[in-house]
Design an enzyme around this catalytic site. Structure first.
Site, PDB file in Angstrom:
ATOM      1  N   LYS A   1       0.832  -1.215   0.000  1.00 38.30           N
ATOM      2  CA  LYS A   1       0.000   0.000   0.000  1.00 38.30           C
ATOM      3  C   LYS A   1       0.870   1.271   0.000  1.00 38.30           C
ATOM      4  O   LYS A   1       2.092   1.198   0.128  1.00 38.30           O
ATOM      5  CB  LYS A   1      -0.953  -0.038   1.201  1.00 38.30           C
ATOM      6  CG  LYS A   1      -1.906  -1.263   1.174  1.00 38.30           C
ATOM      7  CD  LYS A   1      -3.015  -1.140   0.144  1.00 38.30           C
ATOM      8  CE  LYS A   1      -3.664  -2.453  -0.245  1.00 38.30           C
ATOM      9  NZ  LYS A   1      -4.520  -3.087   0.725  1.00 38.30           N
TER      10      LYS A   1
HETATM   11  C1  LIG Z   1      -5.603  -4.174   1.147  1.00 36.47           C
HETATM   12  C2  LIG Z   1      -7.080  -3.956   1.194  1.00 36.47           C
HETATM   13  C3  LIG Z   1      -7.836  -4.249   2.332  1.00 36.47           C
HETATM   14  C4  LIG Z   1      -7.279  -4.964   3.506  1.00 36.47           C
HETATM   15  O1  LIG Z   1      -6.207  -4.324   4.083  1.00 36.47           O
HETATM   16  P1  LIG Z   1      -5.334  -5.116   5.178  1.00 36.47           P
HETATM   17  O2  LIG Z   1      -4.557  -4.023   5.854  1.00 36.47           O
HETATM   18  O3  LIG Z   1      -4.451  -6.061   4.403  1.00 36.47           O
HETATM   19  O4  LIG Z   1      -6.261  -5.803   6.082  1.00 36.47           O
HETATM   20  C5  LIG Z   1      -9.168  -3.908   2.335  1.00 36.47           C
HETATM   21  N1  LIG Z   1      -9.759  -3.331   1.279  1.00 36.47           N
HETATM   22  C6  LIG Z   1      -9.071  -3.061   0.147  1.00 36.47           C
HETATM   23  C7  LIG Z   1      -9.774  -2.402  -0.996  1.00 36.47           C
HETATM   24  C8  LIG Z   1      -7.722  -3.380   0.064  1.00 36.47           C
HETATM   25  O5  LIG Z   1      -7.035  -3.146  -1.060  1.00 36.47           O
END
Ligand SMILES: *Cc1c(COP(=O)(O)O)cnc(C)c1O
Length: 391
Positions: free
Chosen positions: A193
Site C-alpha cells: 500500500k
Molecule cells: C488491502 C485492502 C484491504 C485490507 O487491508 P489489510 O490491511 O491487508 O487488512 C481492504 N480493502 C481493500 C480495498 C484493500 O485493497
C-alpha cells in the site's frame, strides 16, 4: 526491441515492492533496543502524525493491525441491528465483504461505474431495501467515490457510511480527505500500500466516542486503562467491558509507519510521474486506460490498471499476465469481481452476470507496477513489455 530472451537476464520487477529507507530501519532498531515492542509511545506518535495528515484530532484515530480489522471494528462499533444489509462494491478485495459478514451483517453488492470502477451511486439507490443500514464504498485504486451522491443517499435513508480507504491515504474529494465523509474510514499499511509497514491499519471516525469504543473493541474489550497497564505507573487492574478482538498495532510496526508517512507526499509525486508516463506511452495501444482523475479531487495513484480485451488486443488477459511474467515484470489483478468466488456463490447465490460492469473489468484488468521504488529504466521496461505483449 526487447525480446523475452533478453529480458530473462533482467532482475524480476516485484509488483508493489515498498520503498524502505534508512530512517525506518534505524527506528525499528531503536524500538528493539528500547525493549518496548508492543503498543506504546511509537504507536501514539504514529496516531498523532496520521491524525495531523488527515486534519483530525488524535482522539479521532486508532492504529490497528490491519485495514480488515478497522473495517470489522467499524461494523461492530456502528451498532447496526443483526442481519442488517450493508451495500458495497463487487470490485474490491474480499476483506471489505468479509468484514460485513463477520459483524453478523448481510453484504449486498451494487455494481460499479464502468469508467471510474468505483461503486455507482445509482446502483446503491437501486439496492436499498427496508433492511439496509449502511454503505461501504471503496475508493478504488485511490480514486475518490462520488461522495456527494453517496452521502445524499445515506442521509435520505438514514444509513451509516464506512469508507474503505485502503487505496486512498492521499485521496481528497472537493477539498476533503477520503475517510472523513462517513462515520468511519479504514486505512491499510499492508506491504504493497501507499504507506507500507508490512501489516497495519488505521481506523478514523467523525465521533470521538466511536473511536474510543473501537479502541476498547480492538484490545479484547478491556477498559481503556488497559492500554497503559505495563507502564511505569504501577500495576493497574483492568475490566473487560465487551467481548473484543486482538487488533492492536505494535510499536515495532509504528516505527516503520512514522517514517513511511513522513514521505507520503514525496512518494505520491513519484507515482504521479510514473502514472503520467504510462498514460503517454499507452495512448496508441488497444488497451483500456484508467479514467483521468475527476476535477477538484486528488487521486492517490495506488494502482495503475489497464484492461486487456481479447477482441481488441489479440491476447487474453491471463495470457497477457504470462507474457509480462516471461519478461520478468510482476503484475497484479485488482480484482476478480467478488461474485466470481465460490464462497459467495454458495452462501449468497451470487452470480457474476448480475454485476456485469465489475465482472467484465475483473476479467480484463491488469495492474502494472507503480511503486515509487521504480527507476525510470524500470518504467521503460514495463512499457516495452506491455507494447510487446499486445502487438
Ligand atoms: C488491502 C485492502 C484491504 C485490507 O487491508 P489489510 O490491511 O491487508 O487488512 C481492504 N480493502 C481493500 C480495498 C484493500 O485493497
Amino acid at each position: 526491441m526487447n525480446h523475452p530472451h533478453d529480458a530473462a537476464s533482467e532482475p524480476f520487477l516485484v509488483f508493489g515492492s515498498p520503498l524502505i529507507e534508512q530512517a525506518e530501519i534505524d527506528e525499528v532498531v531503536a524500538c528493539m533496543q528500547s525493549s518496548w515492542l508492543g503498543t506504546g509511545p511509537r504507536v501514539a506518535q504514529f496516531e498523532r502524525d496520521f491524525a495531523a495528515y488527515q486534519h483530525l484530532q488524535p482522539t479521532q484515530v486508532a492504529a490497528l493491525n490491519s485495514c480488515t480489522a478497522a473495517l470489522h471494528v467499524s461494523m461492530v462499533a456502528a451498532d447496526l441491528p443483526p442481519v442488517s444489509e450493508v451495500i458495497t462494491t463487487p470490485m474490491t478485495f474480499c476483506a471489505s465483504v468479509n468484514a460485513i459478514i463477520h459483524a453478523g451483517l448481510t453484504p449486498v453488492l451494487a455494481d460499479v461505474d464502468p469508467a471510474t470502477q468505483c461503486i455507482d451511486p445509482a446502483a446503491i439507490e437501486a439496492a436499498v431495501t427496508p433492511r439496509t443500514r449502511a454503505i461501504l464504498p471503496v475508493h478504488f485504486a485511490g480514486r475518490a467515490c462520488e461522495m456527494d451522491a453517496i452521502m445524499a443517499i445515506a442521509r435520505k435513508h438514514d444509513l451509516k457510511v464506512i469508507e474503505d480507504c485502503a487505496h486512498a491515504i492521499e485521496t481528497t474529494y472537493h477539498g476533503r480527505k477520503a475517510g472523513t465523509f462517513g462515520d468511519f474510514g479504514g486505512f491499510s499499511f499492508y506491504a504493497t500500500k501507499n504507506v507500507a509497514t508490512g501489516e497495519g491499519g488505521m481506523i478514523i471516525g467523525r465521533d470521538e466516542a466511536h473511536i474510543a469504543r473501537a479502541k476498547v473493541l480492538a484490545l479484547h474489550g478491556m477498559s481503556k486503562d488497559a492500554w497503559h497497564r505495563f507502564g511505569d505507573e504501577g500495576y493497574k487492574h483492568y475490566q473487560v467491558v465487551e467481548a473484543g478482538f486482538k487488533y492492536n498495532m505494535m510499536d515495532l510496526v509504528a516505527a516503520i509507519g512514522i517514517h513511511q508517512l513522513a514521505r507520503v507526499e514525496r512518494n505520491w509525486q513519484r507515482r504521479e510521474a510514473i502514472w503520467k508516463r504510462y498514460m503517454d506511452a499507452f495512448t496508441e495501444l488497444p488497451i483500456g486506460l484508467p479514467a483521468p482523475p475527476a476535477p477538484d479531487t486528488k487521486h492517490a495513484y495506488h494502482l495503475f490498471t489497464i484492461r486487456v480485451d481479447e477482441t481488441r488486443c489479440g491476447i487474453a488477459r491471463d495470457a497477457f499476465l504470462d507474457a509480462m511474467n516471461a519478461r520478468r515484470i510482476g503484475t497484479g489483478v485488482h480484482y476478480l469481481a467478488i461474485p466470481e468466488h465460490p464462497y459467495y456463490q454458495e452462501h449468497y447465490g451470487w452470480k457474476p452476470e448480475h454485476w456485469p460492469n465489475a465482472t467484465r473489468i475483473g476479467r480484463q484488468t491488469v495492474s502494472l507496477p507503480l511503486s515509487p521504488k521504480l527507476t525510470d529504466g524500470d518504467v521503460e521496461r514495463v512499457i516495452d513489455a506491455v507494447r510487446a505483449s499486445v502487438s
